[in-house]
Enzyme design. Structure first.
Site, PDB file in Angstrom:
ATOM      1  CE1 TYR A 105      33.683  35.034  48.828  1.00 43.62           C
ATOM      2  CE2 TYR A 105      33.957  34.283  47.025  1.00 43.62           C
ATOM      3  CZ  TYR A 105      32.902  34.384  47.500  1.00 43.62           C
ATOM      4  OH  TYR A 105      31.927  34.477  47.416  1.00 43.62           O
TER       5      TYR A 105
ATOM      6  CD  GLU B 191      27.431  35.427  44.652  1.00 43.04           C
ATOM      7  OE1 GLU B 191      27.425  35.587  43.169  1.00 43.04           O
ATOM      8  OE2 GLU B 191      28.484  35.182  45.069  1.00 43.04           O
TER       9      GLU B 191
ATOM     10  CD1 TRP C 190      34.040  34.348  42.326  1.00 44.72           C
ATOM     11  CD2 TRP C 190      32.399  35.639  42.156  1.00 44.72           C
ATOM     12  NE1 TRP C 190      34.235  34.698  44.020  1.00 44.72           N
ATOM     13  CE2 TRP C 190      32.744  35.224  44.092  1.00 44.72           C
ATOM     14  CE3 TRP C 190      31.248  36.627  42.374  1.00 44.72           C
ATOM     15  CZ2 TRP C 190      32.187  36.559  44.684  1.00 44.72           C
ATOM     16  CZ3 TRP C 190      30.913  37.066  43.324  1.00 44.72           C
ATOM     17  CH2 TRP C 190      31.771  37.228  44.662  1.00 44.72           C
TER      18      TRP C 190
END
Length: 178
Positions: free
Chosen positions: A17, A39, A47
């Site tokens: 990512y 998000e 995350w």
């Protein structure tokens, strides 16, 4: 100082990512909607949890294609709440569905989600937050900041000495043109 560059180096989930997506400019509606949704799912969580559930979230939410998600009804919400492979938070699920409807509506007013973002750039983060809160749901300061950084609208995704920074710079992200 961006510590994500250090944490992501060689990490099986963060690395791809960080190296291929985070901070790179995007205009594809599905990518933008997925990024906003991820998000939102991350709010209050790590995350890493979101990245590890990303494939399952992608399948559960019709690939984050806006129109199918915008058409979700009560049966879809029940299906999602029963799916142990995703983040089962009713407020977040409802927000994703409502935001799909709002992204679809932006086509009428601005042509696309990307055009809506571009039409409001540049602006300070506090104004972005007000704009997102007036347009979408479940878009607090951290969601908005990370969403915009992840798309190159705000600086800070990478340190200047991070190899990915140079790759992103070659794509001329919007924050570099300010």
């Amino acid at each position: 100082m961006n510590r994500y560059c250090d944490a992501a180096l060689g990490h099986p989930d963060h690395g791809p990512y960080h190296d291929r997506e985070y901070g790179f400019p995007q205009s594809d509606e599905t990518v933008l909607f997925e990024r906003l949704s991820l998000e939102i799912f991350q709010a209050g969580l790590s995350w890493l949890i979101v990245l590890r559930k990303r494939d399952t979230l992608h399948r559960a939410f019709s690939g984050f294609v806006v129109d199918p998600v915008a058409a979700y009804g009560a049966e879809d919400v029940a299906r999602l709440l029963a799916d142990a492979g995703i983040i089962r938070n009713r407020r977040k699920i409802d927000a994703i569905i409502e935001n799909a409807r709002r992204v679809a509506a932006l086509r009428t007013t601005h042509g696309s989600f990307a055009a809506w973002i571009a039409a409001h750039h540049p602006r300070p983060l506090d104004q972005w937050i007000k704009l997102f809160r007036a347009t979408f749901v479940f878009t607090g300061p951290e969601v908005v900041k990370e969403f915009l950084m992840s798309l190159g609208y705000l600086p800070g995704a990478h340190r200047a000495d991070c190899p990915t920074y140079a790759q992103i710079a070659a794509h001329h992200p919007p924050w570099m043109d300010e």
